[in-house]
Design an enzyme around this catalytic site. Structure first.
Site, mmCIF file in Angstrom:
data_model
loop_
_atom_site.group_PDB
_atom_site.id
_atom_site.type_symbol
_atom_site.label_atom_id
_atom_site.label_comp_id
_atom_site.label_asym_id
_atom_site.label_seq_id
_atom_site.Cartn_x
_atom_site.Cartn_y
_atom_site.Cartn_z
ATOM 1 N N LEU A 12 -12.572 18.001 19.768
ATOM 2 C CA LEU A 12 -12.569 18.619 21.101
ATOM 3 C C LEU A 12 -11.182 19.155 21.451
ATOM 4 C CD1 LEU A 12 -13.749 19.259 23.914
ATOM 5 C CD2 LEU A 12 -13.190 16.897 24.575
ATOM 6 N N ASP A 34 1.690 8.805 20.397
ATOM 7 C CA ASP A 34 0.683 7.747 20.240
ATOM 8 C C ASP A 34 0.392 7.143 21.613
ATOM 9 O OD1 ASP A 34 -0.693 5.361 19.760
ATOM 10 O OD2 ASP A 34 0.385 4.984 17.881
ATOM 11 N N ILE A 35 -0.860 7.188 22.031
ATOM 12 C CA ILE A 35 -1.180 6.720 23.394
ATOM 13 C C ILE A 35 -1.083 5.205 23.539
ATOM 14 C CG2 ILE A 35 -2.632 8.717 23.977
ATOM 15 C CD1 ILE A 35 -5.101 6.832 23.555
ATOM 16 N N TYR A 122 -17.447 0.287 20.769
ATOM 17 C CA TYR A 122 -16.929 1.616 21.135
ATOM 18 C C TYR A 122 -17.269 1.922 22.604
ATOM 19 C CZ TYR A 122 -16.850 6.736 21.429
ATOM 20 O OH TYR A 122 -16.636 8.035 21.839
#
Ligand SMILES: NC(=O)c1ccc[n+]([C@@H]2O[C@H](COP(=O)([O-])OP(=O)(O)OC[C@H]3O[C@@H](n4cnc5c(N)ncnc54)[C@H](OP(=O)(O)O)[C@@H]3O)[C@@H](O)[C@H]2O)c1
Length: 277
Positions: A12, A34-35, A122
């Site tokens: 996306l 990097d989150i 998830y």
């Protein structure tokens, strides 16, 4: 507009730029932003974004099931970092969430007012991300989508077409129903949502729904590939993560801002043409 994108090189993320032509972008990939690292907060603030589009996630549903620590680290706590950064920067925030927040027990498509009850790690970790967003952000949009496919990365469409070209017979699951979504359509819907002040939760997927089996039949028909496709069941596949039997999304919120999603059959037709051009 100045736009900070997380997961900018994913399926996306790599479609977002085109939908926001003329904007200035920070394209955040995992290596430099990097989150899960708190440094992401400063990186976001330093860019001075008007809008943060948070697409980054640990998206392998089966691996999430066996690596739940990592799933929550990235999808829930990573999202907390992004929410803090966007809020400190005074930016609007869009968080991409999933149809897997639902348990699939309903026979009807799920709208924004349906109750959540994820059945895999998830889905739980992405719902955790939604909770952080709601508590930490003032100007947020949570955009749930489903069954994404596009030019970049791995997805069901590419997998089926590749298998169909190599093998004589395919077996495809016929007991999971959902709404396939072309990422190009989703990026366009995101761009329209982001330009409003109509904050809150949105379901944004392709219009209508089908099973994976019906989806496979349609794409083989469009590709003019004549192979036998056998319907199979989720239990036969025996994958680590359970999937909801029905995760089709429908939207009340999109209608309020005048958005009507394109029907999934129209979208897959355009995708196949885009792949050939
Ligand atoms: N795919 C679907 O069918 C689907 C359905 C519903 C909702 N969604 C949601 O839609 C969003 C986009 O999905 P997608 O299919 O585009 O996923 P994708 O292709 O897997 O892209 C996700 C991106 O996030 C990056 N990423 C992973 N961990 C990260 C980290 N710690 N820090 C920064 N970046 C990180 C990945 O980088 P690496 O490649 O380096 O790991 C990848 O580029 C996700 O939030 C997903 O949960 C997806």
């Amino acid at each position: 507009m100045r736009i900070f994108i997380t997961g900018a090189f994913g399926q996306l993320g790599s479609e977002i730029e085109q939908a926001f032509e003329g904007s200035d972008f920070f394209l955040g990939g995992r290596s430099e932003s990097d989150i899960t690292d708190q440094g992401i907060i400063k990186t976001i603030v330093d860019f001075r974004p008007d809008l943060v589009i948070h697409t980054a996630a640990f998206t392998d549903v089966d691996v999430c099931e066996v690596k739940s620590d990592k799933a929550f680290k990235v999808n829930a706590f990573g999202t907390r970092n992004v929410a803090v950064g966007a809020e400190k920067a005074g930016a609007k925030l869009i968080y991409i969430s999933t149809d897997y927040v639902f348990d699939g027990k309903s026979d009807e498509p799920y709208d924004e007012f349906s109750g959540t009850n994820p059945i895999n790690v998830y889905g739980m970790s992405k719902l955790g991300g939604e909770e952080f967003i709601k508590h930490l952000s003032r100007r947020f949009f949570i955009v749930r989508s489903s069954w994404l496919y596009g030019k970049t990365g791995k997805n069901f469409v590419k997998t089926i077409l590749n298998i169909a070209r190599e093998k004589d017979e395919l077996r495809v699951v016929n007991d999971q129903r959902g709404a396939p979504t072309y990422v190009k359509d989703l990026a366009e819907m995101i761009s329209k949502i982001a330009r409003t002040e109509a904050y809150g939760l949105y379901h944004a997927s392709g219009g209508g729904y089908c099973t994976w089996y019906e989806f496979a039949l349609e794409m083989l028909h469009l590709a003019d590939i004549k192979k036998e496709v056998m319907p199979t069941s989720s239990s036969e596949l025996n994958r680590p993560a359970p999937r909801p039997a029905n995760s089709a999304l429908t939207s009340i919120a999109l209608k309020q801002i005048g958005i009507e999603p394109r029907q999934w059959k129209e979208a897959i037709k355009e995708f196949m043409a885009d792949m050939e051009s």
